[in-house]
Write an enzyme that holds these catalytic residues in place. Structure first.
Site, PDB file in Angstrom:
ATOM      1  N   ARG A  12       0.823  -1.216   0.000  1.00 45.30           N
ATOM      2  CA  ARG A  12       0.000   0.000   0.000  1.00 45.30           C
ATOM      3  C   ARG A  12       0.857   1.267   0.000  1.00 45.30           C
ATOM      4  NH1 ARG A  12      -5.055   0.940  -0.982  1.00 45.30           N
ATOM      5  NH2 ARG A  12      -5.571  -0.943   0.130  1.00 45.30           N
ATOM      6  N   MET A  13       1.841   1.346   0.885  1.00 43.72           N
ATOM      7  CA  MET A  13       2.661   2.557   0.975  1.00 43.72           C
ATOM      8  C   MET A  13       3.477   2.775  -0.300  1.00 43.72           C
ATOM      9  SD  MET A  13       1.664   3.810   3.748  1.00 43.72           S
ATOM     10  CE  MET A  13       2.733   5.211   3.728  1.00 43.72           C
ATOM     11  N   SER A 153       4.748   7.179  12.039  1.00 44.85           N
ATOM     12  CA  SER A 153       3.710   6.181  11.806  1.00 44.85           C
ATOM     13  C   SER A 153       2.486   6.877  11.236  1.00 44.85           C
ATOM     14  CB  SER A 153       3.344   5.475  13.119  1.00 44.85           C
ATOM     15  OG  SER A 153       2.660   6.365  13.971  1.00 44.85           O
ATOM     16  N   CYS A 154       1.612   6.098  10.648  1.00 38.05           N
ATOM     17  CA  CYS A 154       0.390   6.692  10.098  1.00 38.05           C
ATOM     18  C   CYS A 154      -0.435   7.338  11.205  1.00 38.05           C
ATOM     19  CB  CYS A 154      -0.408   5.658   9.322  1.00 38.05           C
ATOM     20  SG  CYS A 154      -0.752   4.151  10.238  1.00 38.05           S
ATOM     21  N   THR A 155      -0.440   6.739  12.392  1.00 32.04           N
ATOM     22  CA  THR A 155      -1.177   7.312  13.518  1.00 32.04           C
ATOM     23  C   THR A 155      -0.598   8.664  13.906  1.00 32.04           C
ATOM     24  OG1 THR A 155      -1.558   5.070  14.308  1.00 32.04           O
ATOM     25  CG2 THR A 155      -1.971   6.858  15.866  1.00 32.04           C
TER      26      THR A 155
END
Length: 162
Positions: A12-13, A153-155
């Site tokens: 995905r990334m 991180s995505c978060t």
């Protein structure tokens, strides 16, 4: 002058980076390394994304390479960074997007194979690696000091604006 970009890990990334690169003509994707699924699967997953929709450009396979928007992008299937010939493919910046290499020692082989900089798509658990959150601390980046950076991180990136 364009900067040659390589992607290690075409999940995905890695595929989202291809979409983003369309808006940055000074950066040119020149090589993708993905050790699972093969070239045809990589092309299909780039073209048809269940969340982001169909890729807005053209995706094809020609011989042993991806052709994205008319540009040939070489492809390899190595499972370790020390097997990828970044220099031979004209790569200067590697996006490490496998999620497997999370320490400076495991990222170091990218440099031995020709990369000048590595951006890691997950937190890196090594001292001295700048954890960049755009708009919050990106001013701390010093190219003379930071050969490896992480995009956090995505978060972290989702919560940073809040």
């Amino acid at each position: 002058m364009t900067v040659g970009v390589g992607i290690n890990g075409f999940g995905r990334m890695g595929r989202l980076v291809v979409r983003a690169l369309r808006h940055h003509p000074q950066l040119e994707l020149v090589h993708v390394n993905e050790h699972k699924g093969g070239l045809h699967t990589a092309a299909h997953l780039l073209e048809f994304d269940t969340v982001h929709g169909r890729y807005p450009g053209a995706v094809q396979v020609a011989d042993d390479a991806l052709v994205i928007d008319g540009r040939r992008v070489t492809f390899s299937e190595h499972s370790r960074p020390d097997d990828i010939d970044w220099a031979g493919h004209g790569v200067q910046v590697v996006l490490e997007a496998t999620g497997r290499f999370k320490t400076a020692p495991t990222i170091e082989p990218h440099f031995a194979r020709g990369a000048r900089r590595v951006v890691v798509a997950c937190p890196v658990k090594s001292e001295g690696v700048l954890n960049v959150v755009m708009g919050c601390n990106d001013h701390l980046y010093d190219p003379a000091v930071h050969r490896i950076v992480t995009a956090a991180s995505c978060t972290t990136n989702c919560l940073a604006p809040v």
